[in-house]
Design a protein around this motif. Structure first.
Motif, PDB file in Angstrom:
ATOM      1  N   GLN A  31       0.842  -1.126  -0.065  1.00 15.71           N
ATOM      2  CA  GLN A  31       0.195   0.006  -0.041  1.00 15.71           C
ATOM      3  C   GLN A  31       0.843   1.247   0.056  1.00 15.71           C
ATOM      4  O   GLN A  31       0.625   2.309  -0.732  1.00 15.71           O
ATOM      5  CB  GLN A  31      -0.835   0.290   1.119  1.00 15.71           C
ATOM      6  N   LEU A  32       1.918   1.258   0.794  1.00 17.76           N
ATOM      7  CA  LEU A  32       2.973   2.456   0.947  1.00 17.76           C
ATOM      8  C   LEU A  32       3.751   2.623  -0.274  1.00 17.76           C
ATOM      9  O   LEU A  32       3.725   3.727  -0.931  1.00 17.76           O
ATOM     10  CB  LEU A  32       3.871   2.244   1.991  1.00 17.76           C
ATOM     11  N   GLN A  33       3.870   1.537  -1.136  1.00 18.17           N
ATOM     12  CA  GLN A  33       4.609   1.681  -2.252  1.00 18.17           C
ATOM     13  C   GLN A  33       3.774   2.353  -3.379  1.00 18.17           C
ATOM     14  O   GLN A  33       4.026   3.112  -4.255  1.00 18.17           O
ATOM     15  CB  GLN A  33       4.945   0.375  -2.867  1.00 18.17           C
ATOM     16  N   ASP A  34       2.432   1.866  -3.263  1.00 12.53           N
ATOM     17  CA  ASP A  34       1.624   2.268  -4.516  1.00 12.53           C
ATOM     18  C   ASP A  34       1.181   3.932  -4.089  1.00 12.53           C
ATOM     19  O   ASP A  34       1.211   4.866  -5.087  1.00 12.53           O
ATOM     20  CB  ASP A  34      -0.129   1.699  -4.127  1.00 12.53           C
ATOM     21  N   ILE A  35       0.976   4.314  -2.644  1.00 15.41           N
ATOM     22  CA  ILE A  35       0.899   5.584  -2.535  1.00 15.41           C
ATOM     23  C   ILE A  35       1.905   6.489  -2.910  1.00 15.41           C
ATOM     24  O   ILE A  35       1.827   7.686  -3.664  1.00 15.41           O
ATOM     25  CB  ILE A  35       0.436   5.783  -1.083  1.00 15.41           C
ATOM     26  N   LYS A  37       4.425   5.936  -5.075  1.00 16.68           N
ATOM     27  CA  LYS A  37       4.760   6.072  -6.418  1.00 16.68           C
ATOM     28  C   LYS A  37       3.815   6.967  -7.165  1.00 16.68           C
ATOM     29  O   LYS A  37       4.287   7.961  -7.903  1.00 16.68           O
ATOM     30  CB  LYS A  37       4.239   4.644  -7.185  1.00 16.68           C
ATOM     31  N   GLU A  38       2.529   7.171  -6.588  1.00 19.29           N
ATOM     32  CA  GLU A  38       1.675   8.194  -7.195  1.00 19.29           C
ATOM     33  C   GLU A  38       1.964   9.557  -6.671  1.00 19.29           C
ATOM     34  O   GLU A  38       1.959  10.561  -7.509  1.00 19.29           O
ATOM     35  CB  GLU A  38       0.158   8.054  -6.385  1.00 19.29           C
ATOM     36  N   ALA A  39       2.761   9.720  -5.567  1.00 12.45           N
ATOM     37  CA  ALA A  39       3.203  10.864  -5.229  1.00 12.45           C
ATOM     38  C   ALA A  39       4.403  11.323  -5.934  1.00 12.45           C
ATOM     39  O   ALA A  39       4.588  12.603  -6.478  1.00 12.45           O
ATOM     40  CB  ALA A  39       3.714  10.907  -3.457  1.00 12.45           C
ATOM     41  N   SER A  40       5.407  10.276  -6.348  1.00 12.25           N
ATOM     42  CA  SER A  40       6.458  10.618  -7.190  1.00 12.25           C
ATOM     43  C   SER A  40       6.019  10.966  -8.720  1.00 12.25           C
ATOM     44  O   SER A  40       6.691  11.795  -9.150  1.00 12.25           O
ATOM     45  CB  SER A  40       7.295   9.172  -7.229  1.00 12.25           C
ATOM     46  N   ILE A 111      11.670  21.596  -4.415  1.00  9.00           N
ATOM     47  CA  ILE A 111      10.761  20.586  -5.313  1.00  9.00           C
ATOM     48  C   ILE A 111      11.879  19.228  -5.514  1.00  9.00           C
ATOM     49  O   ILE A 111      11.348  18.139  -5.555  1.00  9.00           O
ATOM     50  CB  ILE A 111      10.224  20.940  -6.433  1.00  9.00           C
ATOM     51  N   GLN A 112      12.905  19.726  -5.891  1.00  9.43           N
ATOM     52  CA  GLN A 112      13.952  18.633  -6.317  1.00  9.43           C
ATOM     53  C   GLN A 112      14.207  17.851  -5.146  1.00  9.43           C
ATOM     54  O   GLN A 112      14.261  16.577  -4.880  1.00  9.43           O
ATOM     55  CB  GLN A 112      15.133  19.239  -6.821  1.00  9.43           C
ATOM     56  N   ASP A 113      14.265  18.544  -3.968  1.00  4.64           N
ATOM     57  CA  ASP A 113      14.718  17.562  -2.517  1.00  4.64           C
ATOM     58  C   ASP A 113      13.420  16.886  -2.332  1.00  4.64           C
ATOM     59  O   ASP A 113      13.711  15.849  -1.857  1.00  4.64           O
ATOM     60  CB  ASP A 113      15.089  18.597  -1.662  1.00  4.64           C
ATOM     61  N   ALA A 114      12.336  17.605  -2.379  1.00  2.77           N
ATOM     62  CA  ALA A 114      11.157  16.574  -1.647  1.00  2.77           C
ATOM     63  C   ALA A 114      11.056  15.377  -2.654  1.00  2.77           C
ATOM     64  O   ALA A 114      10.638  14.255  -2.223  1.00  2.77           O
ATOM     65  CB  ALA A 114       9.925  17.580  -2.048  1.00  2.77           C
ATOM     66  N   ARG A 115      11.343  15.547  -4.057  1.00  5.88           N
ATOM     67  CA  ARG A 115      11.029  14.344  -5.068  1.00  5.88           C
ATOM     68  C   ARG A 115      12.047  13.386  -4.613  1.00  5.88           C
ATOM     69  O   ARG A 115      12.083  12.229  -4.473  1.00  5.88           O
ATOM     70  CB  ARG A 115      11.386  14.783  -6.557  1.00  5.88           C
ATOM     71  N   ASN A 116      13.252  13.542  -4.232  1.00  8.62           N
ATOM     72  CA  ASN A 116      14.589  12.798  -3.958  1.00  8.62           C
ATOM     73  C   ASN A 116      14.173  11.787  -2.717  1.00  8.62           C
ATOM     74  O   ASN A 116      14.332  10.945  -2.675  1.00  8.62           O
ATOM     75  CB  ASN A 116      15.703  13.518  -3.623  1.00  8.62           C
ATOM     76  N   ILE A 122      10.774   5.173  -1.339  1.00  7.56           N
ATOM     77  CA  ILE A 122      10.185   4.034  -2.212  1.00  7.56           C
ATOM     78  C   ILE A 122      11.288   2.967  -2.375  1.00  7.56           C
ATOM     79  O   ILE A 122      10.987   1.703  -2.255  1.00  7.56           O
ATOM     80  CB  ILE A 122       9.872   4.438  -3.773  1.00  7.56           C
ATOM     81  N   TYR A 123      12.606   3.455  -2.414  1.00 14.87           N
ATOM     82  CA  TYR A 123      13.628   2.461  -2.563  1.00 14.87           C
ATOM     83  C   TYR A 123      13.793   1.796  -1.152  1.00 14.87           C
ATOM     84  O   TYR A 123      13.973   0.288  -1.390  1.00 14.87           O
ATOM     85  CB  TYR A 123      14.919   3.398  -2.587  1.00 14.87           C
ATOM     86  N   LEU A 124      13.766   2.203  -0.063  1.00  9.19           N
ATOM     87  CA  LEU A 124      13.731   1.426   1.255  1.00  9.19           C
ATOM     88  C   LEU A 124      12.538   0.303   1.157  1.00  9.19           C
ATOM     89  O   LEU A 124      12.690  -0.704   1.572  1.00  9.19           O
ATOM     90  CB  LEU A 124      13.493   2.592   2.629  1.00  9.19           C
ATOM     91  N   LEU A 125      11.368   0.841   0.757  1.00  6.36           N
ATOM     92  CA  LEU A 125      10.389  -0.227   0.688  1.00  6.36           C
ATOM     93  C   LEU A 125      10.743  -1.409  -0.548  1.00  6.36           C
ATOM     94  O   LEU A 125      10.335  -2.655  -0.007  1.00  6.36           O
ATOM     95  CB  LEU A 125       9.050   0.443   0.219  1.00  6.36           C
ATOM     96  N   THR A 126      10.942  -0.981  -1.624  1.00  4.15           N
ATOM     97  CA  THR A 126      11.137  -2.069  -2.547  1.00  4.15           C
ATOM     98  C   THR A 126      12.434  -2.949  -2.179  1.00  4.15           C
ATOM     99  O   THR A 126      12.265  -4.004  -2.871  1.00  4.15           O
ATOM    100  CB  THR A 126      11.536  -1.467  -3.890  1.00  4.15           C
ATOM    101  N   ASN A 127      13.105  -2.615  -1.341  1.00  3.37           N
ATOM    102  CA  ASN A 127      14.218  -3.315  -0.732  1.00  3.37           C
ATOM    103  C   ASN A 127      13.589  -4.410  -0.038  1.00  3.37           C
ATOM    104  O   ASN A 127      14.324  -5.586   0.670  1.00  3.37           O
ATOM    105  CB  ASN A 127      15.344  -2.714   0.012  1.00  3.37           C
ATOM    106  N   ARG A 128      12.562  -4.593   0.332  1.00  3.92           N
ATOM    107  CA  ARG A 128      11.685  -5.458   1.262  1.00  3.92           C
ATOM    108  C   ARG A 128      10.477  -6.173   0.502  1.00  3.92           C
ATOM    109  O   ARG A 128       9.487  -5.692   0.649  1.00  3.92           O
ATOM    110  CB  ARG A 128      11.129  -4.810   2.638  1.00  3.92           C
ATOM    111  N   ASP A 129      10.756  -6.929  -0.549  1.00  2.02           N
ATOM    112  CA  ASP A 129       9.763  -7.549  -1.347  1.00  2.02           C
ATOM    113  C   ASP A 129       9.068  -8.513  -0.670  1.00  2.02           C
ATOM    114  O   ASP A 129       9.502  -8.966   0.470  1.00  2.02           O
ATOM    115  CB  ASP A 129      10.439  -7.650  -2.570  1.00  2.02           C
TER     116      ASP A 129
END
Length: 285
Positions: A31-35, A37-40, A111-116, A122-129
């Motif tokens: 759920q967090l990844q989906d949310i 990714k929409e934010a990104s 804006i650039q920092d917020a996106r980063n 997202i990277y932290l979450l995808t490391n725990r598949d």
């Protein structure tokens, strides 16, 4: 009997905790990844040209100071690629027009920092598949804390503009981006505040060397009020007028909403883990 009941209760809690670590944690991570990714996506605007450049968005500046400042800002991703501004001088009613030079853009670092920060979460979450097995509650808490830190930093970059001194604004490369060149008694600054793109225009008057005013240079601030003083290029100035105009950027509002929902999800999962941790420090595997 009490000991048996306690043992049975412990067994049930152990099974519930195993299920939580095995199943529910991964449901929340998805759920967090989906949310996020929409934010990104909100920070990566649609490509709208044949050569693949990011689409430009125009925003009309609104003024609460009797239309003394009007204009249009053009945002392209995290860059302000054009600023076309009309300024009516309050004392003389003289109308000034200035715009970015065609070869200049102003990077909106917030804006650039917020996106980063979002992408790092997202990277932290995808490391725990799905195949990853959480062995302890503290492992989940550590991940949630790391994700929440990135989301909080992302939100703070949009909600907390940088504090600057007036000499820092005066010496900024932003002042050299306009054509015609800004008059020496005009300072400008752009920043993001929540879901708004803001422009501050400072009008200065020079303090005479024999002035009886007690000169006290102003410190750092997001916005400097009339009466604020600065020294720049061996000349002392005082702010006589300040105009602030802003425009709403809808996708920034979306991003802030996604941050809030994601942070709530993280906290809810932490709370569930903490319920079990209050009984015992249990490692089921």
């Amino acid at each position: 009997m009490a000991a048996t009941a306690s043992g049975a209760e412990r067994k049930v809690l152990e099974e519930e905790f195993k299920w939580l670590l095995r199943e529910e944690v991964h449901v929340v991570l998805r759920q967090l990844q989906d949310i996020l990714k929409e934010a990104s996506k909100r920070f990566t605007l649609p490509v709208g040209t044949i050569d693949g450049q990011i689409k430009q968005e125009n925003f009309v500046l609104g003024s609460s100071t009797m239309d003394q400042v009007k204009g249009v800002l053009t945002l392209q991703g995290d860059a302000l690629c054009q600023a076309d501004v009309n300024l009516k001088m309050p004392r003389t009613n003289q109308l000034l027009h200035f715009a970015f030079r065609e070869d200049k853009q102003w990077k909106m670092q917030q804006i650039q920092d917020a996106r980063n920060h979002v992408n790092q979460a997202i990277y932290l979450l995808t490391n725990r598949d799905e195949k990853y097995k959480f062995h302890t509650g503290s492992e989940v808490l550590k991940l949630m804390d790391a994700v929440m830190l990135q989301l909080t930093r992302a939100r703070n970059r949009l909600t907390t503009p940088a504090s600057l001194t007036l000499p820092e604004i005066a010496s900024s490369s932003l002042t050299k981006m306009f054509t015609p060149a800004l008059p020496g008694d005009i300072l400008v600054n752009f920043y993001i505040n929540l879901n708004k793109l803001c422009l501050l225009v400072y009008q200065l008057h020079a303090l005479q060397p024999n002035s009886t005013k007690n000169f006290r240079p102003s410190g750092s601030s997001v916005m400097h009020n009339p009466g604020s003083m600065l020294e720049y290029n061996n000349q002392r100035f005082e702010v006589s007028h300040v105009q602030k105009v802003e425009c709403v950027v809808p996708w920034l509002n979306d991003a802030l909403l996604f941050f809030t929902v994601a942070l709530q999800l993280c906290q809810q999962l932490k709370d569930k883990i903490s319920v079990f941790s209050s009984y015992w420090n249990f490692s089921p595997y």
